[in-house]
Design an enzyme around this catalytic site. Structure first.
Site, PDB file in Angstrom:
ATOM      1  N   SER A 213       0.844  -1.192   0.000  1.00 55.85           N
ATOM      2  CA  SER A 213       0.000   0.000   0.000  1.00 55.85           C
ATOM      3  C   SER A 213       0.879   1.240   0.000  1.00 55.85           C
ATOM      4  CB  SER A 213      -0.900  -0.009   1.229  1.00 55.85           C
ATOM      5  OG  SER A 213      -0.180   0.494   2.346  1.00 55.85           O
ATOM      6  N   LYS A 214       0.203   2.369  -0.090  1.00 56.36           N
ATOM      7  CA  LYS A 214       0.882   3.659  -0.072  1.00 56.36           C
ATOM      8  C   LYS A 214       1.776   3.821   1.140  1.00 56.36           C
ATOM      9  CE  LYS A 214      -2.489   6.995  -0.486  1.00 56.36           C
ATOM     10  NZ  LYS A 214      -3.170   8.086  -1.190  1.00 56.36           N
ATOM     11  N   ARG A 215       1.342   3.213   2.236  1.00 57.36           N
ATOM     12  CA  ARG A 215       2.047   3.426   3.501  1.00 57.36           C
ATOM     13  C   ARG A 215       3.298   2.568   3.660  1.00 57.36           C
ATOM     14  NH1 ARG A 215      -3.103   3.730   3.969  1.00 57.36           N
ATOM     15  NH2 ARG A 215      -3.275   1.492   4.275  1.00 57.36           N
TER      16      ARG A 215
END
Ligand code: GLU
Length: 453
Positions: A213-215
């Site tokens: 994910s983006k994180r």
């Protein structure tokens, strides 16, 4: 030119995710392999997150990876001249036309101000080049809002209209869109339009095995540019996330990958993102980079990240980069290893203080090294410095020159590790080296090289 037309259709979210970059790359590779056309279409209908910066992030990432797009809104293909791209936000009239067409089929109805499309209740079959035939049970599928109450068309609709209008022959995208595809096919069918081929590429998983994910660390392509990875290495690594050249081959020139890239070789199983492997691969490219390419890379990386480097005399800058390059693998490491030489007021690491400067005879030995190197004449080079170190060790009743060498390194750089010492000293030259030794000795005598100060 073949009639293959593919597209990368990112939504400007503010970051180009590794997965998005890989989708762009696979589309580009397929277009180049087939001699087709690669379209870039910015899906920027969500006004709330739209910004020029977010769009620029996409352009920057694609240019960094060398993924040129072929076509602009005027419809004329440019020979890799970066025409376009298309922006959905500029295509409202086209969507309005298609909404009318759909309305005319009798397959839509208004509800609460929104326009809905009657989803067929028959099974939805997606014939996918990667996933095979995938059937979706639609008995419970609700009808699809295609135009919101505020008049804006939804993602599913504009995505289909654009693929249709742009004559896209192959939709190559992340597997997260597979479950949308039967809805898209229903819209094509309602419009009586030909259905493109679909190839849904496997997800990229993080270290923990869940969807990246983006994180996740290193999820943004810009992370690698900022850290001074080589775009060729990142591109090569991304190719292996879901595609394999076979025969245990991994490092291949781009032309070779273009030659071999077939959709039938895309993997069905998810791809694990392995940061250590990417780092290793970057090292392979780093080592085999031509000197002239390295000079160019270092120049532009340092211009952005260490402007002070331009103040170094050119032969010293070049020499330092040459000796540093041998021991490191990214631009960020290169900049950090260069730091001690960008100022005469360099710091001393805790490790250097603990391992070297805390030894009581350091002051005496520093003086002896300074004097020993001072006596070398014009021929201040690897061999003469090495010889001087041996002599200094003998004069100080040290069985081996190791202590002299380690202390010398810490004195001139502030660190216990660094480039090969004698070549480094040769590059710096006698005057600089002696001045650095002198500074270190003064600080030591003033009690400023203690473990914590
Ligand atoms: N804009 C969509 C996304 O970024 C792309 C969908 C597609 O490739 O069809 O996920």
């Amino acid at each position: 030119m073949s009639n293959v037309r593919v597209r990368f259709a990112p939504s400007p979210t503010g970051l180009l995710h590794i997965g998005g970059a890989r989708t762009a790359l696979f589309n580009w590779l397929y277009a180049r392999h087939m001699g087709g056309t690669f379209v870039l279409r910015v899906e920027d209908t969500d006004q709330s997150r739209n910004s020029q910066e977010a769009v620029d992030v996409i352009f920057r990432g694609m240019r960094w990876l060398g993924l040129d797009w072929d076509e602009g809104p005027d419809g004329k293909g440019g020979a890799h001249g970066e025409k376009g791209p298309y922006f959905q936000s500029q295509r409202g009239a086209i969507y309005a036309k298609y909404l009318e067409k759909l309305r005319a089929t009798g397959k839509t109805y208004e509800e609460g101000g929104a326009l809905k499309f009657k989803m067929p209740k028959t099974p939805g079959i997606v014939k996918d080049l990667v996933c095979g035939d995938v059937t979706f049970d639609r008995t419970m599928e609700p009808d699809l809002v295609i135009r919101r109450k505020d008049g804006s068309p939804v993602f599913h609709l504009v995505n289909v209209i654009d693929d249709l209008e742009m004559g896209i022959t192959h939709v190559i995208r992340g597997e997260d869109h597979l479950s949308n595809t039967h809805k898209h096919i229903a819209l094509y069918e309602a419009l009586g339009a030909p259905i493109p081929q679909f190839a849904h590429i496997p997800l990229i998983l993080n270290k923990g095995g869940s969807k990246m994910s983006k994180r996740d660390d290193g999820a943004a392509l810009s992370f690698y540019e900022d850290a001074g990875y080589l775009p060729e290495a990142v591109r090569n690594y991304l190719c292996l996330l879901g595609w394999s050249p076979g025969e245990n081959e991994e490092i291949l020139p781009l032309e070779e990958i273009v030659k071999r890239f077939e959709l039938k070789d895309l993997n069905r199983s998810n791809a694990r993102f392995d940061a250590a492997k990417l780092f290793w691969m970057n090292g392979e490219y780093w080592r085999s980079m031509k000197d002239s390419d390295f000079t160019q890379f270092a120049g532009s990386f340092l211009e952005k990240n260490r402007p002070a480097a331009s103040a170094l005399p050119e032969p010293i800058r070049q020499g330092l980069l040459r000796v540093i390059r041998e021991k490191i693998r990214t631009g960020k490491e290169m900049a950090e290893w260069l730091d001690p030489y960008l100022t005469e007021d360099y710091p001393y690491s805790l490790e250097a203080r603990k391992k070297q400067f805390s030894v009581p005879d350091s002051g005496k030995l520093l003086q002896s090294i300074e004097q020993g190197l001072q006596t070398i004449g014009e021929d201040f080079n690897d061999a003469s410095v090495e010889l001087a170190c041996k002599k200094i060790a003998e004069e100080n009743q040290l069985p081996k020159p190791a202590r002299v060498i380690h202390l010398l390194r810490c004195a001139v750089s502030g660190h216990t590790v660094g480039p090969s010492l004698f070549p480094l000293l040769t590059v710096l030259g006698k005057t600089r080296v002696v001045a650095r030794l002198h500074r270190t000795r003064s600080l030591w005598e003033a009690g400023k090289l203690g473990e914590t100060s």
